[in-house]
Design an enzyme around this catalytic site. Structure first.
Site, PDB file in Angstrom:
ATOM      1  CB  THR A 299       9.501   3.559  11.148  1.00 32.17           C
ATOM      2  OG1 THR A 299       9.996   4.506  12.095  1.00 32.17           O
ATOM      3  CG2 THR A 299       9.607   2.162  11.735  1.00 32.17           C
TER       4      THR A 299
ATOM      5  CG  LEU B 238      13.449   6.650   2.115  1.00 31.78           C
ATOM      6  CD1 LEU B 238      14.847   7.005   1.607  1.00 31.78           C
ATOM      7  CD2 LEU B 238      13.161   5.168   1.863  1.00 31.78           C
TER       8      LEU B 238
ATOM      9  N   GLY C  77      -2.532  -2.354   9.925  1.00 32.59           N
ATOM     10  CA  GLY C  77      -1.141  -2.768   9.757  1.00 32.59           C
ATOM     11  C   GLY C  77      -0.945  -4.035   8.948  1.00 32.59           C
TER      12      GLY C  77
ATOM     13  CE  LYS D 129      -5.426   2.764  11.502  1.00 29.76           C
ATOM     14  NZ  LYS D 129      -4.757   2.269  12.731  1.00 29.76           N
TER      15      LYS D 129
END
EC number: 1.1.1.3
Length: 440
Positions: free
Chosen positions: A14, A12, A136, A207
């Site tokens: 950001t 929990l 993102g 990534k």
């Protein structure tokens, strides 16, 4: 309306707090869109007393994520812890073994265990979604996994780390040193106290490894990536790039070649008038080149609570909309057991233009020697410039900047190595690849 989809969130911070807040605030809208309510029924976090700006009074708490994965009455396990090993690994493994759907934003976990976890999920008939793990809020995973089905992809590349892009942007726009920009990035929360993972290119590499597998159908190979960070980029490089009509970006690039799949992360000079050169600050951009669609470029927030939570929520919504027993899209775009072994391309065969900066002693014959070493290695020079003394310190040093035409990396490295043996070089040479627009 169907029964609620029950969610358990591990972590929990950001992102986790933002996700919980959005689900609570937009519950009715989500229920209407997904055809069933989405409910957070269980969580695990280190501090139960911390004010996260969201009401968790009716939610079951677990001491650790592994307990949550094993015991909670949930349909979906959401992992927002981070790291490739430890609690993140153990809890995701437990959730998949139990037959739960899993959503994660953890690129490191997938880079090293993604194929194994995909096999488990496909055997169990459950979903493993990870849109937030790369870039993102940009929906690049869905594009590669679903939207571009039927396309043969030749290259995937882009800006995938907001910390590096922020630093390079500030260096150019404000003339600040790398060290000063890094310090400011840390103050603003864009860089960690130990920024090495970002600025040395490891984050981008994780990534890129995931995107490579989705694009080309090979097993993930996170350790087979040519890696260069931005720590040795100087303000002089930034200024020289601008004068030559380029901007420096840290790019991750994966492409098919005749010898295999090439994966590389490194600073790159891109033309000032290119779209990717305009991507500033913490923004990310990912480009996909394919035979049918051509080039698709997606730009958006690469990090932050809301951007990442948006992608996580999109993955949860896909699970809520899915029908039990329906055919699942393979986790990595291709059935995990059918992924081909990774064949690493010969990096030395990479062809393209190069920027080379040499600081040398100011003495007769150096300029001619540098040009000679280039000629010996069949390197054609587009330009060669000797900087005036007034820009340099100490005054007995000169800077030589070369820009090559398309050439092979092996040739460039051999020429630079030969120059290093001559005895007039001061400090380390700088070599940066140049990406020019493709010819029509």
């Amino acid at each position: 309306m169907a029964d609620a989809l029950k969610i358990g969130i591990a972590g929990l911070g950001t992102v986790g707090a933002a996700l919980a807040r959005i689900i609570q605030q937009r519950g009715d809208e989500l229920a209407a869109t997904c055809g069933r309510p989405i409910r957070i029924v269980a969580v695990s976090a280190r501090d139960r007393t911390k004010d996260r700006g969201v009401d968790l009074s009716g939610v079951e708490w677990f001491d650790g994520p592994v307990d949550l994965a094993h015991k909670a009455d949930i349909d979906v396990f959401v992992e927002l812890i981070g790291g490739s090993e430890g609690a993140a690994n153990a809890s995701v493994r437990a959730a998949l073994a139990r037959g739960l759907h899993v959503v994660t934003a953890n690129k490191a976990l997938l880079a090293y265990h993604g194929v194994e976890f995909a096999e488990i999920a496909e055997e169990k008939g459950t979903l493993l979604n990870f849109e937030a793990a790369v870039a993102g809020g940009i929906p690049v995973i869905k594009a590669l996994r679903e939207s571009l089905t039927g396309n043969t992809i030749s290259r995937v590349y882009g800006i995938m780390n907001g910390t590096c892009n922020y630093i390079l942007t500030r260096m150019e726009k404000e003339g600040l040193s790398f060290a000063d920009c890094l310090k400011e990035a840390q103050r603003l929360g864009y860089a960690e106290a130990d920024p090495a993972f970002d600025i040395e290119g490891n984050d981008t590499a994780h990534k890129l490894a995931i995107l490579t597998t989705l694009a080309f159908g090979h097993r993930i190979a996170a350790d087979d990536i040519h890696l260069e960070g931005i720590t040795n980029i100087s303000i002089e490089d930034i200024r020289a790039a601008s004068e030559l009509g380029y901007r420096i970006k840290l790019l991750g690039v994966a492409q098919r070649t005749d010898t295999g799949i090439e994966q590389r992360v490194h600073p790159t000079m891109v033309p000032l008038d290119s779209v990717i050169a305009q991507v500033d600050g913490v923004t990310n951009a990912v480009a996909i080149e394919s035979d049918i669609l051509g080039e698709l470029l997606m730009v958006g927030p690469g990090a932050g609570g809301n951007a990442t939570a948006s992608s996580v929520l999109g993955d949860i919504a896909d699970i809520a909309k899915s029908q039990p027993g329906a055919q699942r899209v393979p986790v990595l775009g291709h059935p995990a057991k059918q992924l081909k072994p990774y064949q690493k391309a010969q990096m030395r065969l990479h062809s393209g233009g190069y920027f080379i900066r040499l600081t040398v002693q100011d003495r007769t014959g150096v300029f001619a020697s540098v040009a000679g070493r280039m000629a010996e290695n069949n390197i054609s020079l587009e330009s060669i410039v000797q900087r005036s003394k007034q820009h340099l310190s100490p005054s007995d040093h000169q800077t030589i900047i070369l820009v090559t035409h398309a050439t092979k990396e092996d040739s460039v490295r051999k020429a630079v190595a030969a120059i290093q043996t001559e005895g007039y070089l001061v400090g380390e040479p700088q070599v940066i690849r140049i990406e020019r627009p493709k010819e029509d």
